[in-house]
Structures are given as structure tokens and as C-alpha cells.
Design an enzyme around this catalytic site. Structure first.
Site, PDB file in Angstrom:
ATOM      1  N   HIS A 171       0.834  -1.203   0.000  1.00 45.39           N
ATOM      2  CA  HIS A 171       0.000   0.000   0.000  1.00 45.39           C
ATOM      3  C   HIS A 171       0.870   1.255   0.000  1.00 45.39           C
ATOM      4  O   HIS A 171       1.246   1.774   1.048  1.00 45.39           O
ATOM      5  CB  HIS A 171      -0.919   0.004   1.223  1.00 45.39           C
ATOM      6  CG  HIS A 171      -2.036   0.994   1.128  1.00 45.39           C
ATOM      7  ND1 HIS A 171      -3.307   0.714   1.567  1.00 45.39           N
ATOM      8  CD2 HIS A 171      -2.086   2.264   0.643  1.00 45.39           C
ATOM      9  CE1 HIS A 171      -4.084   1.768   1.362  1.00 45.39           C
ATOM     10  NE2 HIS A 171      -3.351   2.725   0.805  1.00 45.39           N
TER      11      HIS A 171
ATOM     12  N   ASN B 278      -5.028   5.715  -7.532  1.00 42.43           N
ATOM     13  CA  ASN B 278      -5.651   7.044  -7.523  1.00 42.43           C
ATOM     14  C   ASN B 278      -4.710   8.074  -8.132  1.00 42.43           C
ATOM     15  O   ASN B 278      -4.263   9.025  -7.502  1.00 42.43           O
ATOM     16  CB  ASN B 278      -6.112   7.452  -6.116  1.00 42.43           C
ATOM     17  CG  ASN B 278      -5.009   7.435  -5.078  1.00 42.43           C
ATOM     18  OD1 ASN B 278      -3.978   6.785  -5.262  1.00 42.43           O
ATOM     19  ND2 ASN B 278      -5.209   8.162  -3.982  1.00 42.43           N
TER      20      ASN B 278
ATOM     21  N   HIS C 155      -5.784  -0.381   5.675  1.00 46.12           N
ATOM     22  CA  HIS C 155      -5.572   0.511   6.830  1.00 46.12           C
ATOM     23  C   HIS C 155      -6.713   0.512   7.858  1.00 46.12           C
ATOM     24  O   HIS C 155      -7.391   1.527   8.064  1.00 46.12           O
ATOM     25  CB  HIS C 155      -5.275   1.937   6.381  1.00 46.12           C
ATOM     26  CG  HIS C 155      -6.105   2.457   5.230  1.00 46.12           C
ATOM     27  ND1 HIS C 155      -7.481   2.362   5.168  1.00 46.12           N
ATOM     28  CD2 HIS C 155      -5.738   3.085   4.085  1.00 46.12           C
ATOM     29  CE1 HIS C 155      -7.920   2.912   4.058  1.00 46.12           C
ATOM     30  NE2 HIS C 155      -6.877   3.355   3.386  1.00 46.12           N
TER      31      HIS C 155
ATOM     32  N   ASP D  69       0.858   2.776   3.703  1.00 40.26           N
ATOM     33  CA  ASP D  69      -0.006   3.816   3.132  1.00 40.26           C
ATOM     34  C   ASP D  69       0.801   5.098   2.935  1.00 40.26           C
ATOM     35  O   ASP D  69       0.344   6.204   3.253  1.00 40.26           O
ATOM     36  CB  ASP D  69      -1.240   4.067   3.997  1.00 40.26           C
ATOM     37  CG  ASP D  69      -2.297   4.924   3.287  1.00 40.26           C
ATOM     38  OD1 ASP D  69      -2.157   5.145   2.060  1.00 40.26           O
ATOM     39  OD2 ASP D  69      -3.248   5.374   3.942  1.00 40.26           O
TER      40      ASP D  69
ATOM     41  N   PHE E 154      -5.467  14.491   2.893  1.00 37.67           N
ATOM     42  CA  PHE E 154      -5.173  13.427   3.847  1.00 37.67           C
ATOM     43  C   PHE E 154      -3.845  12.748   3.499  1.00 37.67           C
ATOM     44  O   PHE E 154      -3.506  12.594   2.326  1.00 37.67           O
ATOM     45  CB  PHE E 154      -6.265  12.353   3.801  1.00 37.67           C
ATOM     46  CG  PHE E 154      -7.599  12.767   4.338  1.00 37.67           C
ATOM     47  CD1 PHE E 154      -7.856  12.732   5.700  1.00 37.67           C
ATOM     48  CD2 PHE E 154      -8.623  13.166   3.481  1.00 37.67           C
ATOM     49  CE1 PHE E 154      -9.104  13.080   6.205  1.00 37.67           C
ATOM     50  CE2 PHE E 154      -9.877  13.516   3.969  1.00 37.67           C
ATOM     51  CZ  PHE E 154     -10.117  13.475   5.331  1.00 37.67           C
ATOM     52  N   GLY E 155      -3.098  12.288   4.528  1.00 36.79           N
ATOM     53  CA  GLY E 155      -1.986  11.380   4.278  1.00 36.79           C
ATOM     54  C   GLY E 155      -0.659  11.830   4.841  1.00 36.79           C
ATOM     55  O   GLY E 155      -0.381  13.026   4.971  1.00 36.79           O
TER      56      GLY E 155
END
Length: 427
Positions: A58, A92, A230, A303, A321-322
Site C-alpha cells: 500500500h 488514484n 488501513h 499507506d 489526507f496522508g
């Protein structure tokens, strides 16, 4: 010419044992103490820990379409710096790998620029819009690792059910970012005591768990391998645990940051701590650790989600986000869980290398032995260092762990016997 890794230590029954390793044609051909040099190129390891390379199913490499955040080249350099020899990038991107044309273009970029092995996902639906399914068979034939719309949840049950049926026929996995859009409420962090104190909109835990509950029943009906990305909440853990007990083919991952932090890390409106799913309560945090240890959650995935500094330098309600994780996962987890005796080193290696490969039936991440692929990570377990943004090989350094002092510095990473990363040599 063969390569001889001399003077390293490998894990044998949770003990570090001195062994030399000879590599030839991308595979381990000999292991033992004080091997003859012959005509091998020698790399001296001076007692450092030698592990199988890590597998991260991921990551977000952002290419194509987001190259200001990360590229295939920079993201795989970062992965190698973190000890990862295989990574699986999420779809994505722009364009989405939802057709043969798009995934073949991605494959060409990977071939030209990747520093480690890259196994790309294809999307479940065209343009990740959740409406029209992709051509599963064609995308598998052109190298899709599995299918996911990660970044968003598939909102329509009938679409997910049909996707699972098609994936099952091809013996492929459906990998799911689980989030019911009707329960997000414009949230930027976990809905709980901290969000209320900071007056920031929150995302309830049930947003994730509701979709997992739906999907495990669909997976049972379709007889499909369903993998949950996640996991972040105790409710989700409960659903996954019950599904496994019922014999449903469900697996799950957890991120380093959800194992290390909870919502109380957020003391102000600071988007460096904005991630999806969000950091949840301490009760959720402990449930994740327990679920990993008891096998409800199968392994750890980073992630890795790079963003430019100006994108994160906004209020939480506006910032993306992230956080990044490729270069920090091992040292953070080793320092927090192994150095203090909660886990063994062998457990951590299982979570980062062995189990991801096992879950997805990959020949990578397996134990070091004669005949195995020479994906190898060499780590100085005793070296303490500070995580600094200027040391990152990723194009981005959006992480709350800047300034942390950690143990376990990766010195060398080999992919099929070829150097992907060597400390001090970043060209």
C-alpha cells in the site's frame, strides 16, 4: 560474478546468527559461516542484521498526474531507503490505471524508473467513480497485482458484489478502502473528544466498519479474497475477527501510524496529522495492536502518501489526507515495539516481509535460504539517529515523526541481488 555478503547476522529461531550469503543470478546460492571468497565481489557487513526485503502492498507513488508530490523514481528510492524491495502503488492517479492503455503506460514508466520491484494495482471501476467496472481479465493479463479503488470506498453494494465475482473467477483479490460517504460528514479527523475540543469536524468510526460489514458478506457470497486497507477502529476489528472465524476469505492491514499514535497526538489544527482513516481513540489504538498480535490483522502496510509542503500547510479542513511512511516504518516500529520488548524482531519482520507475501501469494518476502530470491535488506539495529526531512529520498516529508530519535538504520537494500540503495550513494 557472484556477490558475497560477508559478516552479517541473520535471524534463526529468533536468535541472530553470523552467516555469509553468496548471491548469483539474482538468487541466494550459498549461506554459511566464513564462506570461501572465490571470485565474488565482497560487501562487508560488520555484524549488521540481514533480513529478507520488506513488502509494502500500500503506497502512493503519485505518477502519473501528481509528480510534484512523488514520482515512481523518487518513491521507489524512498522505499529502498526504508528496506522495501517490493511495493504496490495505488491507482488514484491521473489517469487511473483502468484500461489496458493506461496500465501499459504505467508499466513502461515502472520499467524505466523504478528502483525496486513495483506491482501496480488496477482500479475496480472506471476512473474510480464507482459506477462502471473495468475489464478485470484484460487488466490481469497486463500486470495488475489486484483491484482497488483506494482513496474512496465503493459505495454501491451491487457494484462491489459484481467486482468480487469477477475477481474470484480470476483468483484475484479485491482490496478495499472502506468508507461510507454518507457517514463522513465533511470530517477531517476522528469524531471524538479531541475533534470536539478543537471544533474540527469528525469522521465517526462506524463510517469504516459499516462498509467492512457489508463487504465481508459480499465476499462470502462471491467466494472472493477480500483485503481491508488501513484498519483503524475497534468496530472494524470486531467485524474482521468475526468474519475470519466464520471462514470468510478476509485479510487486513494496519499502518505504522495507527500502531504508534492516537487522536491525542493532535493538539491543534495541524494538517501534518491529517490522514485517512484518521487517528482514533486510545481504545481503538490498543485494539489494533491486539488484533495484529492475534492474527485478526495480518500485516503492516505503510499507506505512504506524499504531499507537497504547501498542500499540507493549510487548516485540517482544507489540506489533503496522508503522511509518508516508506523511510520511517521499520525504525519507528523497531524502536517502539522491539527495543522495549513488546515484540520480537522476528514478529516485526513477519509483519513487514513474510506475511504480506503470503497473503497475496507472492514469491517475495520469504525467509532467507538457498534458492530464494535475493531481495535483501541490511540494517544497523544499534545505530540511533534523528529523523530529518532533509534526509528523505521521497520528494515529500509530510510526517509527524520529524525529530524523533530512532534505532534501526537501513544501510543496504538489494533487489534480486542488485543494489537498490546503499547508504551514502543516492545517485
Amino acid at each position: 560474478m557472484s556477490t558475497l555478503l560477508r559478516g552479517g547476522k541473520v535471524l534463526v529461531n529468533d536468535e541472530l546468527v553470523s552467516k555469509d550469503i553468496r548471491i548469483e543470478d539474482g538468487k541466494i546460492v550459498e549461506m554459511g559461516e566464513k564462506l570461501n571468497v572465490y571470485n565474488s565481489e565482497i560487501i562487508e557487513l560488520d555484524g549488521k542484521f540481514v533480513s529478507q526485503g520488506f513488502v509494502d502492498v500500500h503506497v502512493h507513488l503519485r505518477e502519473p498526474g501528481g509528480e510534484h508530490k512523488e514520482t515512481i523514481e523518487s518513491g521507489t528510492r524512498a522505499a529502498a531507503r526504508g528496506g522495501f524491495t517490493t511495493v504496490c502503488p495505488m491507482p488514484n492517479t491521473r489517469p487511473v490505471p483502468d484500461s489496458v492503455e493506461h496500465i501499459e503506460a504505467l508499466n513502461q514508466s515502472i520499467k524505466q524508473h523504478a528502483k525496486v520491484r513495483v506491482l501496480p494495482y488496477a482500479s475496480i471501476t472506471e476512473r474510480q467513480l464507482g459506477k462502471d467496472l473495468v475489464d478485470f481479465k484484460a487488466l490481469k493479463e497486463h500486470g495488475a497485482f489486484a483491484f482497488t479503488d483506494d482513496g474512496v470506498g465503493v459505495q454501491t453494494a451491487s457494484i462491489m458484489y459484481e467486482a468480487m465475482q469477477q475477481a474470484a473467477q480470476l483468483n484475484m483479490a479485491i482490496v478495499a478502502h472502506c468508507e461510507d460517504n454518507s457517514l463522513i460528514y465533511g470530517g477531517a479527523m476522528h469524531e471524538g473528544k479531541v475533534s470536539k475540543a478543537l471544533n474540527i469536524p469528525g469522521i465517526p468510526s462506524i463510517c469504516e466498519a459499516v462498509q467492512i460489514a457489508r463487504d465481508v458478506l459480499l465476499a462470502e457470497a462471491a467466494d472472493c479474497h477480500y483485503h481491508v486497507c488501513h484498519v483503524s477502529s475497534k468496530e472494524s476489528v470486531r467485524v474482521i475477527r468475526d468474519a475470519k472465524r466464520a471462514g470468510i476469505k478476509v485479510t487486513a492491514e494496519v499502518t505504522p501510524h495507527h500502531l504508534l499514535l492516537n487522536e491525542t497526538a493532535i493538539t491543534e489544527d495541524d494538517a501534518i496529522l491529517k490522514m485517512n482513516p484518521p487517528l482514533r481513540s486510545e481504545e481503538d489504538h490498543q485494539a489494533l495492536i491486539e488484533a495484529l498480535l492475534d492474527g485478526t490483522i495480518d500485516f503492516i502496510a505503510t499507506d505512504h502518501a506524499p504531499h507537497a509542503a504547501d498542500e499540507k500547510n493549510q487548516p485540517m479542513t482544507k489540506a489533503p489526507f496522508g503522511i509518508v511512511g516508506s523511510e520511517t516504518a521499520f525504525p519507528l516500529l523497531y524502536t517502539r515495539f522491539v527495543k522495549n520488548g513488546d515484540w520480537t524482531l522476528g514478529q516485526l519482520i513477519d509483519y513487514l516481509a513474510l506475511k504480506p507475501g503470503q497473503v497475496f501469494g507472492l514469491p517475495y518476502g520469504k525467509s532467507l535460504e538457498v534458492g530464494s530470491i535475493a531481495d535483501i535488506t541490511v540494517i544497523d539495529l544499534d545505530e540511533k539517529y534523528e529523523i530529518k526531512s532533509e534526509d528523505f529520498l521521497s520528494k515529500s516529508s509530510n510526517t509527524p515523526f520529524i525529530g524523533e530519535h530512532v534505532y534501526g538504520n537501513v544501510k543496504l537494500t538489494l533487489v534480486e541481488g542488485q543494489i537498490a540503495y546503499q547508504e551514502g550513494q543516492h545517485a
